[in-house]
Scaffold this motif. Structure first.
Motif, mmCIF file in Angstrom:
data_model
loop_
_atom_site.group_PDB
_atom_site.id
_atom_site.type_symbol
_atom_site.label_atom_id
_atom_site.label_comp_id
_atom_site.label_asym_id
_atom_site.label_seq_id
_atom_site.Cartn_x
_atom_site.Cartn_y
_atom_site.Cartn_z
ATOM 1 N N LEU A 1 0.795 -1.232 0.000
ATOM 2 C CA LEU A 1 0.000 0.000 0.000
ATOM 3 C C LEU A 1 0.828 1.284 0.000
ATOM 4 N N THR A 2 2.083 1.212 0.433
ATOM 5 C CA THR A 2 2.880 2.437 0.566
ATOM 6 C C THR A 2 4.064 2.513 -0.389
ATOM 7 N N GLY A 3 4.500 1.370 -0.922
ATOM 8 C CA GLY A 3 5.690 1.388 -1.766
ATOM 9 C C GLY A 3 6.965 1.609 -0.978
ATOM 10 N N ALA A 4 6.887 1.498 0.346
ATOM 11 C CA ALA A 4 8.073 1.696 1.187
ATOM 12 C C ALA A 4 9.019 0.512 1.048
ATOM 13 N N ARG A 5 10.254 0.706 1.443
ATOM 14 C CA ARG A 5 11.232 -0.378 1.438
ATOM 15 C C ARG A 5 10.961 -1.308 2.606
ATOM 16 N N LYS A 6 11.363 -2.564 2.427
ATOM 17 C CA LYS A 6 11.135 -3.554 3.484
ATOM 18 C C LYS A 6 11.755 -3.108 4.803
ATOM 19 N N SER A 7 13.001 -2.629 4.746
ATOM 20 C CA SER A 7 13.679 -2.215 5.986
ATOM 21 C C SER A 7 12.946 -1.061 6.659
ATOM 22 N N GLU A 8 12.351 -0.182 5.857
ATOM 23 C CA GLU A 8 11.631 0.966 6.417
ATOM 24 C C GLU A 8 10.402 0.509 7.182
ATOM 25 N N VAL A 9 9.674 -0.459 6.641
ATOM 26 C CA VAL A 9 8.478 -0.970 7.318
ATOM 27 C C VAL A 9 8.858 -1.772 8.555
ATOM 28 N N GLN B 1 4.207 -16.666 -9.061
ATOM 29 C CA GLN B 1 5.557 -17.181 -9.272
ATOM 30 C C GLN B 1 6.554 -16.042 -9.526
ATOM 31 N N ASN B 2 7.822 -16.301 -9.178
ATOM 32 C CA ASN B 2 8.931 -15.378 -9.499
ATOM 33 C C ASN B 2 8.654 -13.953 -9.054
ATOM 34 N N PHE B 3 8.298 -13.816 -7.795
ATOM 35 C CA PHE B 3 7.973 -12.494 -7.256
ATOM 36 C C PHE B 3 8.718 -12.327 -5.933
ATOM 37 N N ARG B 4 9.460 -11.214 -5.807
ATOM 38 C CA ARG B 4 10.259 -10.954 -4.605
ATOM 39 C C ARG B 4 9.566 -9.913 -3.731
ATOM 40 N N ILE B 5 10.018 -9.825 -2.483
ATOM 41 C CA ILE B 5 9.445 -8.831 -1.573
ATOM 42 C C ILE B 5 9.627 -7.428 -2.147
ATOM 43 N N HIS B 6 10.811 -7.159 -2.709
ATOM 44 C CA HIS B 6 11.080 -5.813 -3.236
ATOM 45 C C HIS B 6 10.203 -5.499 -4.450
ATOM 46 N N ASP B 7 9.667 -6.550 -5.107
ATOM 47 C CA ASP B 7 8.788 -6.312 -6.251
ATOM 48 C C ASP B 7 7.477 -5.639 -5.843
ATOM 49 N N LEU B 8 7.132 -5.707 -4.562
ATOM 50 C CA LEU B 8 5.955 -4.972 -4.094
ATOM 51 C C LEU B 8 6.150 -3.474 -4.299
ATOM 52 N N ARG B 9 7.381 -3.026 -4.168
ATOM 53 C CA ARG B 9 7.714 -1.616 -4.410
ATOM 54 C C ARG B 9 7.609 -1.301 -5.900
ATOM 55 N N HIS B 10 8.088 -2.228 -6.735
ATOM 56 C CA HIS B 10 7.937 -2.066 -8.184
ATOM 57 C C HIS B 10 6.458 -1.956 -8.538
ATOM 58 N N ASN B 11 5.671 -2.850 -7.932
ATOM 59 C CA ASN B 11 4.249 -2.895 -8.234
ATOM 60 C C ASN B 11 3.557 -1.587 -7.859
ATOM 61 N N PHE B 12 3.948 -1.022 -6.713
ATOM 62 C CA PHE B 12 3.368 0.258 -6.266
ATOM 63 C C PHE B 12 3.649 1.349 -7.297
ATOM 64 N N ALA B 13 4.883 1.405 -7.778
ATOM 65 C CA ALA B 13 5.251 2.423 -8.764
ATOM 66 C C ALA B 13 4.496 2.217 -10.064
ATOM 67 N N SER B 14 4.405 0.952 -10.500
ATOM 68 C CA SER B 14 3.712 0.656 -11.744
ATOM 69 C C SER B 14 2.234 1.042 -11.667
ATOM 70 N N MET B 15 1.584 0.682 -10.565
ATOM 71 C CA MET B 15 0.163 1.004 -10.404
ATOM 72 C C MET B 15 -0.051 2.512 -10.352
ATOM 73 N N ALA B 16 0.872 3.228 -9.685
ATOM 74 C CA ALA B 16 0.726 4.682 -9.576
ATOM 75 C C ALA B 16 0.793 5.337 -10.957
ATOM 76 N N VAL B 17 1.781 4.918 -11.771
ATOM 77 C CA VAL B 17 1.944 5.503 -13.102
ATOM 78 C C VAL B 17 0.777 5.136 -14.005
ATOM 79 N N ASN B 18 0.363 3.867 -13.946
ATOM 80 C CA ASN B 18 -0.712 3.409 -14.820
ATOM 81 C C ASN B 18 -2.079 3.954 -14.418
ATOM 82 N N ASN B 19 -2.173 4.513 -13.245
ATOM 83 C CA ASN B 19 -3.425 5.137 -12.820
ATOM 84 C C ASN B 19 -3.352 6.655 -12.885
#
Length: 396
Positions: free
Chosen positions: A245-253, A328-346
């Motif tokens: 929901l925030t696109g924050a880094r894992k260490s930050e959360v 499949q083939n999804f990393r924790i850091h990809d949640l941050r990628h996903n946040f950025a992608s959704m933000a741009v595409n919306n």
């Protein structure tokens, strides 16, 4: 023996120092070597020494070059001519040699100068230290900083690559080398940075992973009903939702403290992020809901109840979530990628996304912001419609 007598000594003594006779009333004899100004051959009853006499800044100085026969007369002539050439330019060759002898090794410079500076200015200084120990210490550590050559640096990088490291890791090591040598150049310990001639490795950029609409629906289903899928740790569920929901880094959360939150204004204050700069995250309604679910018993919002401290590793539970959602083939850091992608595409501006992610440069944000084909298609159609609307009526 007078100076005039020394200068008039026959030249054969240069080829045969053993033939030089010491007067009975003298402990030693000093003879000029005519091939090189200032070069003297000093013979005593115990040894024969090659000496260089010179003037520097009006003062008379003398330097022992070596003992004969360890140092030949011919070798001494060669050295003396070099020293005279430097003196003619106003350079004291022996002071320069002292300076060079006092220069640190590559490892000594890293420990004494670079690492203290990195600790003060880089949050990732531990990565630099680890990278130096693992990849540079054995190959370059013992070499004097001014003796490090481009060839040595290139060979060191080849070893890093051949050890199984990817090109991206090789380039991070190269960047560390460059920073170390740049500092040495700025401190005037080297005349030029040899890294200028060492090329970067070509990196095969990994395609940024993001969730499709179906994958996102399956993930949200699992997160909402985790226990039904055998996933009991609701705190880690909250961490994954917070990342999503925030696109924050894992260490930050993981390191989020209650003291970092201004809940009345829905703000998360990050005193120091990856780049060492403070930033603020605006908490959306869903992120606020997740935080309210967490216990305030501990200092950290997402604390491990067994220790009261942040979790060290959430990968095992995260993998269970992915397996349950058939992703499949999804990393924790990809949640941050996903946040950025959704933000741009919306429709979010790249500048806005940059600040949502806390990037110093929009170039970094662009790497994460994947535009889906339908977004590109819609944008293209929108532009085409605007152009068509400007056309004159086709009727004649």
């Amino acid at each position: 023996m007078t100076i005039h007598q020394r200068l008039l000594m026959p030249n054969y003594s240069l080829l045969n120092p053993e033939a030089i006779q010491i007067p009975e009333d003298k402990p030693k004899v000093e003879i000029s070597v005519p091939e090189a100004k200032g070069l003297r051959l000093v013979k005593s009853r115990q040894s024969t020494t090659l000496l260089f006499r010179y003037r520097y800044e009006g003062k008379r100085e003398a330097k022992v070059l070596g003992k004969y026969p360890d140092l030949s007369v011919e070798e001494a002539v060669h050295l003396a001519l070099q020293y005279q050439a430097q003196l003619s330019k106003g350079i004291n060759p022996f002071l320069e040699m002292q300076k060079k002898a006092a220069l640190p090794t590559f490892h000594e410079f890293f420990e004494k100068y670079y690492l203290p500076h990195a600790k003060q200015n880089k949050k990732s200084w531990k990565d630099d230290r680890s990278r130096f120990i693992n990849h540079l210490q054995s190959t370059l550590g013992a070499i004097k900083i001014d003796q490090v050559t481009s060839a040595m640096l290139a060979d060191a990088l080849i070893q890093v690559n051949e050890s199984g490291c990817k090109n991206a890791t090789v380039n991070r090591t190269r960047a560390l080398m460059s920073s170390i040598l740049k500092m040495a150049f700025e401190r005037e310990l080297i005349e030029q940075n040899p890294m200028m001639r060492v090329k970067k490795y070509v990196e095969k950029n990994q395609i940024e992973r993001y969730l499709s609409d179906d994958e996102l629906k399956r993930l949200m289903l699992v997160l909402a009903n985790a226990k039904e899928y055998g996933i009991e740790n609701q705190i880690i569920i909250g961490i994954v939702e917070m990342l999503l929901l925030t696109g924050a880094r894992k260490s930050e959360v993981l390191l989020l403290r209650w003291a970092d939150l201004d809940q009345s204004n829905h703000i998360w204050k990050l005193n120091e992020n990856k780049s060492g700069k403070p930033r603020i995250i605006q908490l959306n309604t869903e992120a606020q809901r997740i935080i309210r679910r967490m216990s305030r018993k501990y200092e950290y919002v997402f604390a491990n109840p067994k220790t009261g401290l942040p979790y060290n590793d959430i990968r095992k539970t995260f993998q269970k979530i992915l397996d349950a959602a058939d992703i499949q083939n999804f990393r924790i850091h990809d949640l941050r990628h996903n946040f950025a992608s959704m933000a741009v595409n919306n429709g979010c501006d790249i500048y806005v996304v940059q600040h949502l992610l806390g990037h110093a440069s929009p170039t970094t944000t662009q790497r994460y912001a994947h535009l889906r084909q339908d977004t590109l298609r819609n944008a293209s159609e929108l532009l085409a419609n605007r152009i068509n609307n400007a056309r004159p009526d086709s009727t004649i």
